[in-house]
Enzyme design. Sequence first.
Site, PDB file in Angstrom:
ATOM      1  N   HIS A 306      43.422  18.491  70.986  1.00  0.00           N
ATOM      2  CA  HIS A 306      44.042  17.715  72.055  1.00  0.00           C
ATOM      3  C   HIS A 306      45.524  17.557  71.767  1.00  0.00           C
ATOM      4  O   HIS A 306      45.930  17.405  70.610  1.00  0.00           O
ATOM      5  CB  HIS A 306      43.385  16.329  72.167  1.00  0.00           C
ATOM      6  CG  HIS A 306      43.686  15.619  73.446  1.00  0.00           C
ATOM      7  ND1 HIS A 306      44.828  14.891  73.644  1.00  0.00           N
ATOM      8  CD2 HIS A 306      42.989  15.538  74.618  1.00  0.00           C
ATOM      9  CE1 HIS A 306      44.831  14.375  74.871  1.00  0.00           C
ATOM     10  NE2 HIS A 306      43.730  14.756  75.478  1.00  0.00           N
ATOM     11  N   ASP A 363      37.099  16.877  77.461  1.00  0.00           N
ATOM     12  CA  ASP A 363      36.847  17.904  78.479  1.00  0.00           C
ATOM     13  C   ASP A 363      35.645  18.760  78.118  1.00  0.00           C
ATOM     14  O   ASP A 363      34.900  19.203  79.000  1.00  0.00           O
ATOM     15  CB  ASP A 363      38.085  18.789  78.648  1.00  0.00           C
ATOM     16  CG  ASP A 363      39.296  18.002  79.114  1.00  0.00           C
ATOM     17  OD1 ASP A 363      39.164  17.287  80.119  1.00  0.00           O
ATOM     18  OD2 ASP A 363      40.354  18.088  78.479  1.00  0.00           O
TER      19      ASP A 363
END
Length: 428
Positions: A306, A363
């Site tokens: 991330h 995600d």
Amino acid sequence: MPDKAEITIGDSVTQWPIDEATIGNHGIDISTLRADTGFVTLDYGFGNTASCESAITYIDGEAGALRYRGYGIEDLARNASFLEVAYLLINGELPTSDQLTKYRNEITMHTLLNEEMKRLFDAFPRAAHPMGILSAATSAMSTFYENYHNPSDPEQVSESSIRLIAKLPTVASFAYKKSIGQPYIYPRNDLDYSSNFLHMMFALPTHEYEVDPVVARALDALLILHADHGQNCSTATVRMAGSSEANMFASVSSGMNALWGPLHGGANQAVIEMLANIKEDGGDYQKYVAEAKDKNDPFRLMGFGHRVYKNFDPRANVLKDFAKDVLEAMGRQDELLDIAAGLEQVALEDDYFIERKLFPNVDFYSGIIFRALGFPVRMFTVLFAIGRLPGWIAQWKEMTEDPRTRIGRPRQVYVGAVDRNFVPLADR
């Protein structure tokens, strides 16, 4: 900590006040930099530039922390409902029992769309992307509530907020039904927020859709985990549009368009597309792991690591547990989900991923859950938008209430031609 910062430009030294944060990065207030020095800062992507003060969401990427109004995301996702969190973000405090009951009732009573809006959905081609319909319908809603456009009137702001949160699942489900040629399903006042949305998505006039409480709770958690994330691209877009005193509906619609971009809201969709590609290539995910490790190979695994979180994504830790519950409740047998489980195991155990902190992010798990729940890939970003809506509203409201807010107008460093003489068309 010093209360001033110095900037030296040539022989000139100027001082700037430091804006102290309660936690996290302090800010150097350069509001008068251009006026005092003739210079501007250049910061592509605004990665080092704070556009505002905010008391809504705090992120610590190094520690893997995300807090809404000071509350840890893990506590909220596991213990609160989505409407509780929406109330918290918008109003600053968790609601009391009476406040929550009143808020739920207000939301429930405004889930219906004006019947004239059905013509809007009918005007789109069947293949229209649901995000395009969602954004257009959100902007169109403003025309039905022109008495609620004044950002300086707290009652009008509250009424706009309630209508947006109430109606967006209805808009989203209508967009989906339009895309598959099924009749629209109206909301039901006897169902909670997430159950009502699932019912509108998957029910048919010919038979009832029984909402599994495990599934509804998982969807509620997903919406909570996406509810706000600081000054990201779509939130900054909402604030920028709102700085012109654009109404809440129009400002939120602009944020939806920013979210639609594949670098923002499309990441969970990219995860499923990657898994589908692996399946079509024989399902050997280890082959793709090897490609991801090869520095000369451009392939990268989607849903790992991330930009903000450097050790782990706190939202992913919560979703991992919900993913297991959903898969068990749905009893889904899906090769893509099997491939995802294999990739997850590799990322959690392989030294290459551990050393580089390439952990499964929100995600990765949200894409898996959305697929298990039966949502088509093109609805993933729509679900993200429903979750992010309270954050957009809270940020828009905070901006309009801040007396220091000015219409957004970034500067530029001009690098084009300076002074050119016009050449007539015949001589070019």
